[in-house]
Write an enzyme that holds these catalytic residues in place. Sequence first.
Site, mmCIF file in Angstrom:
data_model
loop_
_atom_site.group_PDB
_atom_site.id
_atom_site.type_symbol
_atom_site.label_atom_id
_atom_site.label_comp_id
_atom_site.label_asym_id
_atom_site.label_seq_id
_atom_site.Cartn_x
_atom_site.Cartn_y
_atom_site.Cartn_z
ATOM 1 N N HIS A 113 0.815 -1.223 0.000
ATOM 2 C CA HIS A 113 0.000 0.000 0.000
ATOM 3 C C HIS A 113 0.851 1.277 0.000
ATOM 4 O O HIS A 113 0.731 2.095 -0.922
ATOM 5 C CB HIS A 113 -0.984 -0.034 1.167
ATOM 6 C CG HIS A 113 -1.661 1.259 1.439
ATOM 7 N ND1 HIS A 113 -2.505 1.859 0.525
ATOM 8 C CD2 HIS A 113 -1.620 2.096 2.497
ATOM 9 C CE1 HIS A 113 -2.943 3.001 1.034
ATOM 10 N NE2 HIS A 113 -2.418 3.167 2.221
ATOM 11 N N HIS A 135 3.766 6.591 5.633
ATOM 12 C CA HIS A 135 2.584 7.309 6.103
ATOM 13 C C HIS A 135 1.711 6.537 7.090
ATOM 14 O O HIS A 135 0.963 7.136 7.843
ATOM 15 C CB HIS A 135 1.744 7.836 4.924
ATOM 16 C CG HIS A 135 0.831 6.826 4.300
ATOM 17 N ND1 HIS A 135 1.201 6.042 3.250
ATOM 18 C CD2 HIS A 135 -0.447 6.478 4.597
ATOM 19 C CE1 HIS A 135 0.195 5.245 2.903
ATOM 20 N NE2 HIS A 135 -0.826 5.496 3.711
ATOM 21 N N ASP A 165 -23.843 11.976 -26.237
ATOM 22 C CA ASP A 165 -22.436 12.380 -26.266
ATOM 23 C C ASP A 165 -21.605 11.593 -25.261
ATOM 24 O O ASP A 165 -21.129 12.137 -24.287
ATOM 25 C CB ASP A 165 -22.286 13.884 -26.042
ATOM 26 C CG ASP A 165 -23.076 14.356 -24.840
ATOM 27 O OD1 ASP A 165 -23.895 13.575 -24.320
ATOM 28 O OD2 ASP A 165 -22.871 15.496 -24.411
ATOM 29 N N ASP A 193 -3.212 8.299 -1.106
ATOM 30 C CA ASP A 193 -3.590 7.227 -0.174
ATOM 31 C C ASP A 193 -5.037 6.806 -0.435
ATOM 32 O O ASP A 193 -5.357 5.631 -0.575
ATOM 33 C CB ASP A 193 -3.422 7.761 1.259
ATOM 34 C CG ASP A 193 -3.910 6.795 2.325
ATOM 35 O OD1 ASP A 193 -3.516 5.618 2.273
ATOM 36 O OD2 ASP A 193 -4.688 7.231 3.202
ATOM 37 N N GLU A 209 0.697 5.315 12.727
ATOM 38 C CA GLU A 209 -0.669 4.938 13.051
ATOM 39 C C GLU A 209 -0.791 3.438 13.345
ATOM 40 O O GLU A 209 -1.485 3.030 14.256
ATOM 41 C CB GLU A 209 -1.558 5.334 11.853
ATOM 42 C CG GLU A 209 -3.015 5.521 12.140
ATOM 43 C CD GLU A 209 -3.299 6.560 13.210
ATOM 44 O OE1 GLU A 209 -2.393 7.337 13.556
ATOM 45 O OE2 GLU A 209 -4.426 6.558 13.722
ATOM 46 N N ASP A 210 -0.131 2.636 12.567
ATOM 47 C CA ASP A 210 -0.378 1.186 12.608
ATOM 48 C C ASP A 210 0.737 0.350 13.218
ATOM 49 O O ASP A 210 0.599 -0.859 13.354
ATOM 50 C CB ASP A 210 -0.638 0.659 11.184
ATOM 51 C CG ASP A 210 -1.881 1.292 10.565
ATOM 52 O OD1 ASP A 210 -2.660 1.882 11.325
ATOM 53 O OD2 ASP A 210 -2.042 1.203 9.336
#
Length: 703
Positions: free
Chosen positions: A48, A72, A259, A139, A76-77
Site C-alpha cells: 500500500h 505514512h 455524447d 492514499d 498509526e499502525d
Amino acid sequence: MSEAVLLFKELSAYLKPEDVAQLETAYQFSESAHEGQFRRTGDPYISHPLAVAKILAQWHLDAQALAAALLHDVVEDTTVTKEQISAKFGKRVAELVDGVSKLDKIEFQSAEDAQAENFRKMLLAMARDVRVILIKLADRLHNMRTLTAMQPEKQRRIARETLEIYAPIANRLGLNAVYEELEELGFCHMHPMRARVLTKAVKAARGNRREVVGKIQKAVKKKLRDAGIEAVVTGREKYVHSIYRKMLEKALSFANVLDIYGFRIIVNDAASCYLALGALHGLYKPIPGKFKDYIAIPKANGYQSLHTTLFGPFGAPLEFQVRTADMHKVAEAGVASHWLYKTDASLNQLQQKTHQWLQNLLEIQSESGDSTEFLEHVKVDLFPDEVYVFTPKGTIKAMPRGATAVDFAYAVHTDIGNHCVAVKINNELAPLRSELRNGDRVEIITASNANPNPAWLNYVVTGRARSHIRHFLKTVQYEESAQLGERLLNQALIPLKSSVAEVASILWNKLLRDCGVKSRQEIFADIGLGKRLAALVARQLFSLSEAAPTENRFPGAVLIRGSEGMAVQFANCCRPIPGDPILGSIKKGQGMIIHTHDCPIIAKSRGDPDKWLDVEWDNETHRLFDVSIKLVVANQQGVLARVAGTIAEAGSNIHNVSMEDGETSAYTTMNFTLQVRDRIHLAQLMRSLRRIQEVVRITRAKG
Ligand code: MN
C-alpha cells in the site's frame, strides 16, 4: 519486490542519487515496521505505501513527500513513533507523516452538505502543507482502487466519503485525473448495480459509434489543417459517472445521452485556441448557450479551456475542449504541476492569470523559483482566515482565526455565551480566553447564575460575542446603578424626613415631567451613574430651593455590601477590603468608586467634602475582594510553590502574580493580587506567609 524496483527506477529518473538511497532506506524501514501485516486483498501491507509513493512519483513530488508516503501508516499502525521518524528521516518528513495521520483520525460523520463543505475546508486547513493533502489523496486513491476487498457496507461508507470529501478536494486543487478516477470509483462502489448496467450499455454502444467517432476526428483534423492550425485531436470515451450524472441532471435515459464521446484539441498557443474554435464552428453548427470560455475566466482551481458543443453530422451533440499544452498540464495535475513541470517558465505566466486562491501559491513559486523556498511558503493555510472546530456533538463550526472559547460559546448560542464559566478543549480544562485551533473539540461549561465578564471584551474577536457582552453589561449596569441610586436617594431623603417609598406619586410625576424622563427607574439609574446628584433630586422632589441642608447632608453613611455589581467599583490603586475605612465618590457615567481613607492617590482631594460620600461597609459581605501584597523573599528553589501553597491553604485565591529581581540576586520581590474576605482574613494570611522561612518582608500595597 518488482513493484519496488519499478518505483525506484522511476525515482532515479528525476531525483538525486542520494535522495533515492534515502528513500530505499525509508522503504526498508517501512517494510520491516509493517512486517506481518496484511491488507484485505491478501497482499503484504507494504504494497500500500509503495503504491501511494508510486502515485506521487507520477507527479514528480520531492524526496520528503515520497519518504512520508512510504512511511505514512507506520506511526498509526505500528509501534514506530514520530520522534523515531524525525531522528531517522528528518523533521520535515516526520511532520508530513504526522499531518497525514491526523487527517486519518478525523472521521466523516454527517452527510449534510454544509457539513461536507466545512469538512473539506477543515481538512485543507489542517493539512497546512499541500504535500500532506497530495499524500492523503494518493492514499485514498489507492484505497479506492482496492476497495472491492472490503465488506459492502464499508465500501459504501468509504465511497460516500470519497465522493463528498476527497473528490471535491482533488477537483478544487485542480488534480483532474485524480478527481475523475475518485468520482468513477466512488460511483461504482456507491451504486454497483447502476454502474454495471451503464458500463454494459457503453460497451454495446461503443461498436456502433466507433466508426462515427473516427469519421468526425478525421473531418476535424482536416478542417484544422486547412485553416493552418497545428493541433492534436483526440476522442475519448466519457466516464460512466459523468454519463450517469448527465442522466440524473437532465432526466434522460441512456439512449438519449448521445455524447458519450468527448473530443479534445490541443494547440500551441492561446490565440490558436480561438482560431480552432472558429474552424470547428465552421464545420458543425454550435449548440447555442453551450460555449464556455475558461481561458478568459479560469475556474477557481486554475483550469483553462474553451468548451463548446456542436451538432454532429449524425444528429448527436459533440463536446469539444480546446486548450494549449500548458493549459492541459494544469488541467490534469493542478497544484501538483508545480513539481511536475517546474522548469516551464510559460506555465508560471499562465497560472498567474488563474484564480486568486491558487495564485497565492504559485506567485511565490515564480518569485522565488526555488523549490525549498516555495515549500517554506507552501506551509500555507489554504484558508488563512478561518479555523474549524467541533462541537461536542461533532458538528463543525467555522470561526475566524484568533477566535477564543468565548467567541465559540456565543457562536453556539447567546445563552451559552452569557452563562459560560469554563471550557474543555479536547477534553482538557482550559481558560476561556484560549485561542481555538483547527480540529479542536470544544465543550463549553455553563452555570445558570454566571454572567458575562467585562474582561472578555479584551480578547473576543467576533462581532457577535462583542455585541452580546456589551448589551448584557449595559442592561446589568443600568439595573445595578438604579438599585444603588435608589439607596443614595433614600439616604438623601433622611434630612427631609422622607424616603423613596414615602414620596407621594404626585411629587414623583412632577419631577419626571420636569426632568423629561419616563420612569423613576431612570432617575435612580442616573443617580447611581453619577449623572444626577441624590441631594439635588431630593430637593427637587420637595421643591425645596431654599435652605439647602449643609453639614448634615448625609447623616447616615451609605452601606456597601460588595454585591452592588458594576454600580460600585473598588479602586485598583488601594483595593479596599471590608474592615478598611473607606470613602466613595461618584464618577460621572461610571457609578461609585470606593477608595481607602489612606489611599495616596486621593490624598490631595480628600479634604473636599463635595467630592466624597460617606460610605461604610455593611456587616454582611458575601464575596471575596481583591487585595495587593508585596513579598520580598530570599531566592531559594521552590519558594514560589511554598508561598502559593500557603495562600491556597489560607482559603485565598491568587489572581495575579509578578516578580522583580532585587538589587542583588539573593532576593526577589513578588507582587500578588489575592482574594480575601476582609481584613481579618488578610491578617491571618499575612501571618501564615511570615512563617515561611524565605519570606523577608511582607506589606500590603496601596497606590
Ligand atoms: Mn494509507
